[in-house]
Design a protein around this motif. Sequence first.
Motif, PDB file in Angstrom:
ATOM      1  N   ASP A 244      30.833  44.109  28.703  1.00 55.83           N
ATOM      2  CA  ASP A 244      31.413  43.970  30.036  1.00 55.83           C
ATOM      3  C   ASP A 244      30.708  42.852  30.786  1.00 55.83           C
ATOM      4  O   ASP A 244      29.496  42.894  31.005  1.00 55.83           O
ATOM      5  CB  ASP A 244      31.286  45.284  30.814  1.00 55.83           C
ATOM      6  CG  ASP A 244      32.032  46.425  30.142  1.00 55.83           C
ATOM      7  OD1 ASP A 244      32.980  46.150  29.390  1.00 55.83           O
ATOM      8  OD2 ASP A 244      31.661  47.582  30.369  1.00 55.83           O
ATOM      9  N   GLN A 245      31.481  41.840  31.184  1.00 51.52           N
ATOM     10  CA  GLN A 245      30.926  40.717  31.923  1.00 51.52           C
ATOM     11  C   GLN A 245      31.937  40.233  32.950  1.00 51.52           C
ATOM     12  O   GLN A 245      33.124  40.509  32.847  1.00 51.52           O
ATOM     13  CB  GLN A 245      30.515  39.592  30.993  1.00 51.52           C
ATOM     14  CG  GLN A 245      31.617  39.088  30.100  1.00 51.52           C
ATOM     15  CD  GLN A 245      31.080  38.198  28.997  1.00 51.52           C
ATOM     16  OE1 GLN A 245      29.912  38.262  28.650  1.00 51.52           O
ATOM     17  NE2 GLN A 245      31.930  37.368  28.454  1.00 51.52           N
ATOM     18  N   CYS A 246      31.431  39.531  33.960  1.00 50.83           N
ATOM     19  CA  CYS A 246      32.304  39.023  35.008  1.00 50.83           C
ATOM     20  C   CYS A 246      31.727  37.720  35.529  1.00 50.83           C
ATOM     21  O   CYS A 246      30.647  37.301  35.132  1.00 50.83           O
ATOM     22  CB  CYS A 246      32.434  40.046  36.142  1.00 50.83           C
ATOM     23  SG  CYS A 246      30.912  40.358  37.050  1.00 50.83           S
ATOM     24  N   ASN A 247      32.475  37.074  36.418  1.00 51.26           N
ATOM     25  CA  ASN A 247      31.961  35.922  37.143  1.00 51.26           C
ATOM     26  C   ASN A 247      32.507  35.978  38.564  1.00 51.26           C
ATOM     27  O   ASN A 247      33.454  36.702  38.850  1.00 51.26           O
ATOM     28  CB  ASN A 247      32.289  34.610  36.440  1.00 51.26           C
ATOM     29  CG  ASN A 247      33.766  34.319  36.432  1.00 51.26           C
ATOM     30  OD1 ASN A 247      34.584  35.192  36.655  1.00 51.26           O
ATOM     31  ND2 ASN A 247      34.122  33.082  36.188  1.00 51.26           N
ATOM     32  N   ILE A 248      31.874  35.228  39.440  1.00 48.42           N
ATOM     33  CA  ILE A 248      32.236  35.239  40.853  1.00 48.42           C
ATOM     34  C   ILE A 248      32.603  33.835  41.281  1.00 48.42           C
ATOM     35  O   ILE A 248      31.915  32.867  40.945  1.00 48.42           O
ATOM     36  CB  ILE A 248      31.067  35.747  41.724  1.00 48.42           C
ATOM     37  CG1 ILE A 248      30.681  37.162  41.319  1.00 48.42           C
ATOM     38  CG2 ILE A 248      31.423  35.694  43.208  1.00 48.42           C
ATOM     39  CD1 ILE A 248      29.446  37.693  42.011  1.00 48.42           C
TER      40      ILE A 248
END
Length: 141
Positions: A60-64
């Motif tokens: 699980d990864q994200c960016n902003i």
Amino acid sequence: MLLNVSYNDKKITEKIDSEVGKPFTLKERWAMGGIGSPRLFITETSVEIRNLLVLDNNRDQCNIEMRPKGIIVRFRSLLETFALIIPYYKLTLYKGDLAKYSIYRDHHFIKVQADTKAVQKFFKKILDYKADNMPTSIEDL
């Protein structure tokens, strides 16, 4: 607001732009030293987001992405891309123990690892921009 942004839909784009503003121009991005975060690893989320993330077995990864009136937190599940749209007046950031940041909007939250200086510097940039550009009265919203 949690949206599926996998497809180029004019109505969704208008919703996002009305909530957090249109993207910065290239000149503004250059002056700010970039508007996107490094890759952030998700450690914990609210139930609605967790239900999307458990559909696949990927990490699980994200960016902003920073916008003039808020931020967009993007993450992927299966072959779909989802975005948590957070205007600055609803954004709450907490720095927890063990190098973790918590990003809140109403009942949605995402907790991410902040184990590098680049991640910590980016969150400081968000907080500084929010402080400099928050409206001073309710009429400014």
